[in-house]
Design an enzyme around this catalytic site. Structure first.
Site, PDB file in Angstrom:
ATOM      1  N   PRO A 165       0.822  -1.221   0.000  1.00  0.00           N
ATOM      2  CG  PRO A 165      -0.861  -1.596   1.551  1.00  0.00           C
ATOM      3  CD  PRO A 165       0.462  -2.129   1.088  1.00  0.00           C
ATOM      4  CD  GLU A 166       2.108   3.570  -4.135  1.00  0.00           C
ATOM      5  OE1 GLU A 166       2.708   4.648  -4.034  1.00  0.00           O
ATOM      6  OE2 GLU A 166       2.479   2.655  -4.897  1.00  0.00           O
ATOM      7  CE  LYS A 210       5.229   2.939   0.646  1.00  0.00           C
ATOM      8  NZ  LYS A 210       5.755   1.969  -0.344  1.00  0.00           N
ATOM      9  NE  ARG A 264       9.135  -2.145  -3.899  1.00  0.00           N
ATOM     10  CZ  ARG A 264       8.775  -1.093  -3.149  1.00  0.00           C
ATOM     11  NH1 ARG A 264       9.671  -0.419  -2.441  1.00  0.00           N
ATOM     12  NH2 ARG A 264       7.514  -0.720  -3.105  1.00  0.00           N
TER      13      ARG A 264
END
Length: 289
Positions: free
Chosen positions: A2-3, A51, A252
């Site tokens: 999640p951002e 986060k 990533r």
């Protein structure tokens, strides 16, 4: 993962449900803190830090959580609370007030620490894109000093906290910047423009249940490049691609358009990539999400 805007919305919902209310039941299913009991303490506030979620309680305690890839906090009405949730093997934390119950499912991290020691968990983070400490100049300084490609630098939470792969990819596409360009080669004005764009996108994202960089909230129309590998670029028609960015073991995925962003990335082997979700046997992309 999640951002920052998703985590901010999560913390905001938890705060609305629990702040100012006494904990009437708690169940922390995490080895180091499984015997801790929060019952009787009042929730002071729940806030996000990048986060991370910080649930601050009366008596100087903070319940810290990180969602990682698949975690979530779910809110259920306490009256008539279904017993099945207590039997859920994915349940990692339960914090209940008289009217609402918060359920932490598949959490990636869970800690209970003195509030005065929160810095031991989140003190390494850079300025929070959605926090009161947001400082554009300091974030730009961090990115420039990182010695990293711009895409990797934006994802490094030590530089600025809250940017994930989606908003990183969308930001760099909108700015027409190749993700693998060394940040210090771009110059301060360009990096400042990039970081400011990321901040605007994430700040707007926290206001909506659907994250969109295109302005459309319709399914399939919300992003320019993220998760669109194998599909035509909305701007130039070139096939959007995905490749890895970052150091070994910390790589990533980075979605980008070679037509708009300077050609193939250095980690992209150029093989055909079919649209995500396609199933064409041997022609299927080796990328998996």
């Amino acid at each position: 993962m999640p951002e920052g805007d998703t985590v901010w919305r999560t913390a905001h919902r938890l705060d609305q449900a629990l702040a100012g209310r006494e904990v009437v039941e708690s169940d922390l299913r995490w080895p180091e803190i499984s015997t801790a009991d929060l019952t009787g303490r009042t929730t002071l506030e729940v806030v996000s830090r990048g986060k991370h979620v910080l649930h601050r309680l009366e008596g100087g305690l903070t319940l810290h959580s990180h969602l990682r890839m698949e975690g979530q906090w779910r809110i259920e009405a306490t009256p008539g609370f279904p017993a099945r949730w207590r039997r859920n093997p994915q349940l990692r934390a339960l914090v209940a007030a008289a009217d609402w119950t918060a359920l932490g499912l598949r959490l990636g991290m869970l800690d209970l620490v003195p509030t005065a020691r929160e810095h031991e968990l989140v003190g390494h983070l850079g300025p929070d894109v959605l926090g009161p400490d947001w400082d554009l100049a300091r974030a730009v300084d961090n990115v420039l000093a990182s010695g990293m490609p711009i895409g990797q630098a934006l994802l490094d939470q030590r530089n600025l906290a809250g940017v994930g792969t989606m908003w990183c990819a969308e930001t760099l596409f909108l700015e027409r910047i190749p993700p693998w360009t060394p940040a210090d080669e771009l110059g301060r004005d360009t990096v400042e423009r990039i970081v400011a764009r990321a901040h605007r996108l994430i700040d707007n994202g926290r206001r909506h249940a659907v994250q969109s960089s295109t302005g459309s909230l319709r399914n399939g129309e919300t992003h320019y490049v993220h998760a669109r590998s194998g599909r035509p670029c909305r701007r130039c028609g070139t096939t959007v691609r995905v490749a890895m960015i970052g150091e070994p073991t910390k790589e990533r995925t980075m979605f980008y358009c070679p037509g708009c962003q300077g050609g193939l990335g250095p980690t992209d082997d150029g093989r055909r990539q079919v649209p995500m979700g396609s199933d064409r046997g041997a022609a299927r992309s080796r990328w998996s999400y």
